[in-house]
Design a protein around this motif. Structure first.
Motif, PDB file in Angstrom:
ATOM      1  N   ASP A 256      -5.466 -19.816  -6.773  1.00 26.80           N
ATOM      2  CA  ASP A 256      -4.355 -19.664  -7.712  1.00 26.80           C
ATOM      3  C   ASP A 256      -3.373 -18.604  -7.240  1.00 26.80           C
ATOM      4  N   ALA A 257      -3.881 -17.554  -6.589  1.00 27.89           N
ATOM      5  CA  ALA A 257      -2.986 -16.533  -6.052  1.00 27.89           C
ATOM      6  C   ALA A 257      -2.088 -17.128  -4.969  1.00 27.89           C
ATOM      7  N   PHE A 258      -2.653 -17.998  -4.130  1.00 27.07           N
ATOM      8  CA  PHE A 258      -1.857 -18.668  -3.103  1.00 27.07           C
ATOM      9  C   PHE A 258      -0.804 -19.582  -3.735  1.00 27.07           C
ATOM     10  N   LEU A 259      -1.187 -20.296  -4.793  1.00 25.23           N
ATOM     11  CA  LEU A 259      -0.222 -21.156  -5.464  1.00 25.23           C
ATOM     12  C   LEU A 259       0.948 -20.341  -6.004  1.00 25.23           C
TER      13      LEU A 259
ATOM     14  N   ARG B 276      -5.819  -1.623   7.033  1.00 25.23           N
ATOM     15  CA  ARG B 276      -4.577  -2.388   7.132  1.00 25.23           C
ATOM     16  C   ARG B 276      -4.916  -3.879   7.192  1.00 25.23           C
ATOM     17  N   PRO B 277      -4.731  -4.593   6.076  1.00 23.85           N
ATOM     18  CA  PRO B 277      -4.997  -6.032   6.061  1.00 23.85           C
ATOM     19  C   PRO B 277      -3.902  -6.797   6.789  1.00 23.85           C
ATOM     20  N   THR B 278      -4.246  -7.955   7.331  1.00 20.95           N
ATOM     21  CA  THR B 278      -3.292  -8.777   8.068  1.00 20.95           C
ATOM     22  C   THR B 278      -3.387 -10.231   7.626  1.00 20.95           C
ATOM     23  N   GLY B 279      -2.325 -10.975   7.922  1.00 20.29           N
ATOM     24  CA  GLY B 279      -2.332 -12.410   7.659  1.00 20.29           C
ATOM     25  C   GLY B 279      -2.491 -12.726   6.178  1.00 20.29           C
ATOM     26  N   LEU B 280      -3.291 -13.725   5.889  1.00 20.09           N
ATOM     27  CA  LEU B 280      -3.468 -14.171   4.508  1.00 20.09           C
ATOM     28  C   LEU B 280      -4.142 -13.114   3.650  1.00 20.09           C
ATOM     29  N   LEU B 281      -4.971 -12.263   4.250  1.00 21.08           N
ATOM     30  CA  LEU B 281      -5.584 -11.186   3.465  1.00 21.08           C
ATOM     31  C   LEU B 281      -4.527 -10.190   3.002  1.00 21.08           C
ATOM     32  N   ARG B 282      -3.555  -9.905   3.838  1.00 21.83           N
ATOM     33  CA  ARG B 282      -2.476  -9.007   3.418  1.00 21.83           C
ATOM     34  C   ARG B 282      -1.709  -9.614   2.247  1.00 21.83           C
ATOM     35  N   LYS B 283      -1.401 -10.906   2.331  1.00 20.22           N
ATOM     36  CA  LYS B 283      -0.660 -11.559   1.252  1.00 20.22           C
ATOM     37  C   LYS B 283      -1.466 -11.552  -0.045  1.00 20.22           C
ATOM     38  N   LEU B 284      -2.773 -11.844   0.069  1.00 16.57           N
ATOM     39  CA  LEU B 284      -3.613 -11.857  -1.132  1.00 16.57           C
ATOM     40  C   LEU B 284      -3.784 -10.462  -1.712  1.00 16.57           C
TER      41      LEU B 284
ATOM     42  N   LEU C 118       4.101 -22.533   5.296  1.00 12.53           N
ATOM     43  CA  LEU C 118       4.582 -21.581   4.295  1.00 12.53           C
ATOM     44  C   LEU C 118       3.717 -20.339   4.219  1.00 12.53           C
ATOM     45  N   LEU C 119       2.398 -20.526   4.264  1.00 11.60           N
ATOM     46  CA  LEU C 119       1.472 -19.407   4.053  1.00 11.60           C
ATOM     47  C   LEU C 119       1.166 -18.639   5.330  1.00 11.60           C
ATOM     48  N   ASN C 120       0.718 -19.351   6.330  1.00  9.42           N
ATOM     49  CA  ASN C 120       0.192 -18.694   7.523  1.00  9.42           C
ATOM     50  C   ASN C 120       1.297 -18.350   8.525  1.00  9.42           C
ATOM     51  N   ASP C 121       2.159 -19.333   8.807  1.00  7.06           N
ATOM     52  CA  ASP C 121       3.215 -19.118   9.795  1.00  7.06           C
ATOM     53  C   ASP C 121       4.464 -18.495   9.193  1.00  7.06           C
TER      54      ASP C 121
END
Length: 467
Positions: free
Chosen positions: A48-51, A386-394, A158-161
């Motif tokens: 849901d957070a990704f949505l 320092r989180p990166t990638g999808l973990l940073r976004k979440l 949209l999410l990863n790249d």
């Protein structure tokens, strides 16, 4: 006659002065902030957070697209080989700057080629304007969006790249091109399941730990003394650099540095890099699908028997060595990726004018295994994470929701802020490894290992209310 892709292209180009009027009104779902009820925060989950992130991104792209003007049709983009590729339509938005590439696909059969062509056009334009960021070029796909592979490619872009991809579904009546309407595509929860479900599990996180002895002047820790501020600052700079490299490679993970307590018999400096191993994720996803397992009840599953042909069954039709366990080899070798970042970081940060080199040691394990080694993970000073990638976004999404929740409901019934010791500002929370570990635990189990009936909890709370 049936409408062709060329018909759609020429019709849109013929309406170029007001082509955006073909785009139908859309209302993307409102983000679920999980704060309406006092216990809604317990239902927060990665999917849901990704949505929320995707709907917000698509809403911005919708506003951008409606402000574009078409500037080219069937634009020939010459390549170095002198062959050409043709962009169906080119548009731009003066207010935002940069180009929009419009690709038209009429059927599910042809839409499979959409991203090959879109990215080809994009690469050519980026070559003409070196230094373009991901925000300087928008990809607009007009397509039925019927193929799962196309929907997944859009979500991953949209999410990863972090590529701005906006999709419009063309619809018409009775093969009459004048009835053409473009409907913004809204992804569903099901579209995201394969990306998020099974990804965030402690067994999927590989750890590579690089250790080294003290370096004169900047990180020697005397016996029985706590680290001085300049030592902490220096080691944090290593993790900053490593995180930048991880982001450039689109690695979802985190990195931090540590030093053992002075009385511990360990090398005095460490860099810990963690990354989500995509091949381990694929094996876990296979088990979840085939055995209909609950991702949050898969603590110690044996995935060693899963082979590449289980993930890509089509490979057995073309490869006569299906017994070879490529997938296990990929999974094991993936640690070399984060190991390489560790060594690159250390080499870059310790280069010096005396050509002095420093001896290192290293080891690898899973995040779950690492946390069980007290001397490595507990009896140490752990510095900024320092989180990166999808973990940073979440992490950002969860923190945003947490602060909104605390503003509305205070802290008593929050999953881990119930102690009330809450930083006032996000900056005080962002790099703190204690909070980050709590965040990881929430990803691994959305109810954060608290097993209680929310209705009972609400009843108990009311029974204690003197009113």
């Amino acid at each position: 006659m049936p409408i062709s892709e060329k018909d759609i292209q020429l019709h849109i180009w013929g309406l170029r002065d007001n082509w955006v009027n073909l785009i139908q009104p859309v209302k993307f779902p409102e983000p679920n902030h999980f704060i309406d009820g006092e216990y809604d925060i317990w239902s927060l989950n990665p999917q849901d957070a990704f949505l929320n992130i995707i709907y917000s991104r698509l809403s911005d792209l919708d506003k951008y697209t409606r402000k574009t003007e078409l500037i080219g049709c069937e634009v020939h983009l010459k390549k170095n080989s002198d062959s050409t590729i043709r962009a169906d339509l080119l548009c731009c938005s003066i207010g935002r700057g940069g180009f929009g590439i419009v690709e038209i696909k009429k059927s599910s059969q042809t839409e499979r080629q959409a991203y090959t062509e879109l990215l080809g056009y994009g690469n050519h334009i980026q070559g003409l304007f070196p230094g373009m960021s991901t925000e300087d070029l928008v990809y607009i796909l007009i397509s039925p969006m019927e193929e799962r592979i196309v929907r997944e490619a859009t979500l991953l872009s949209l999410l990863n790249d972090e590529k701005p991809v906006y999709c419009l579904v063309p619809k018409w009546v009775n093969d009459d091109i004048t009835t053409l309407k473009l409907h913004p595509w809204i992804p569903s929860n099901e579209d995201l399941v394969k990306i998020s479900n099974g990804m965030f599990h402690p067994s999927n996180i590989d750890i590579f730990k690089l250790t080294w002895d003290y370096v004169d002047d900047w990180n020697y820790l005397p016996p029985q003394q706590n680290p001085e501020p300049h030592m902490v600052d220096t080691l944090n700079k290593l993790s900053i650099y490593a995180a930048q490299v991880m982001e450039s490679k689109h690695i979802t993970g985190f990195v931090y540095a540590s030093q053992p307590w002075a009385e511990m018999p360990l090398l005095p400096n460490s860099l810990i890099i963690a990354g989500i191993n995509p091949f381990k994720v694929s094996k876990l996803l296979h088990l979840i699908r085939t055995k209909r397992l609950d991702i949050y009840k898969t603590e110690d599953l044996d995935t060693s028997g899963i082979k590449l042909s289980n993930i890509l069954p089509e490979i057995d039709n073309t490869h006569n060595k299906s017994s070879e366990d490529y997938l296990e080899a990929f999974s094991t070798a993936w640690t070399n990726t984060i190991a390489g970042i560790s060594f690159e970081t250390f080499k870059t940060m310790t280069i010096n004018s005396e050509n002095e080199t420093f001896e290192t040691d290293h080891g690898s394990m899973t995040w779950k295994q690492y946390q069980r080694i007290l001397m490595e993970d507990v009896f140490v000073h752990n510095y900024d994470v320092r989180p990166t990638g999808l973990l940073r976004k979440l992490f950002q999404a969860y923190q945003d929701i947490d602060y909104k929740y605390l503003t509305k409901h205070s802290y008593e019934n929050h999953p881990f802020h119930e102690h009330g010791d809450i930083p006032r500002y996000g900056i005080d929370n962002w790099y703190d490894i204690r909070y980050f570990r709590e965040f990881l635990n929430r990803l691994f189990d959305p109810v954060y290992n608290y097993r209680f009936d929310i209705n009972d909890a609400e009843t108990d709370r009311k029974s204690e209310d003197p009113d």
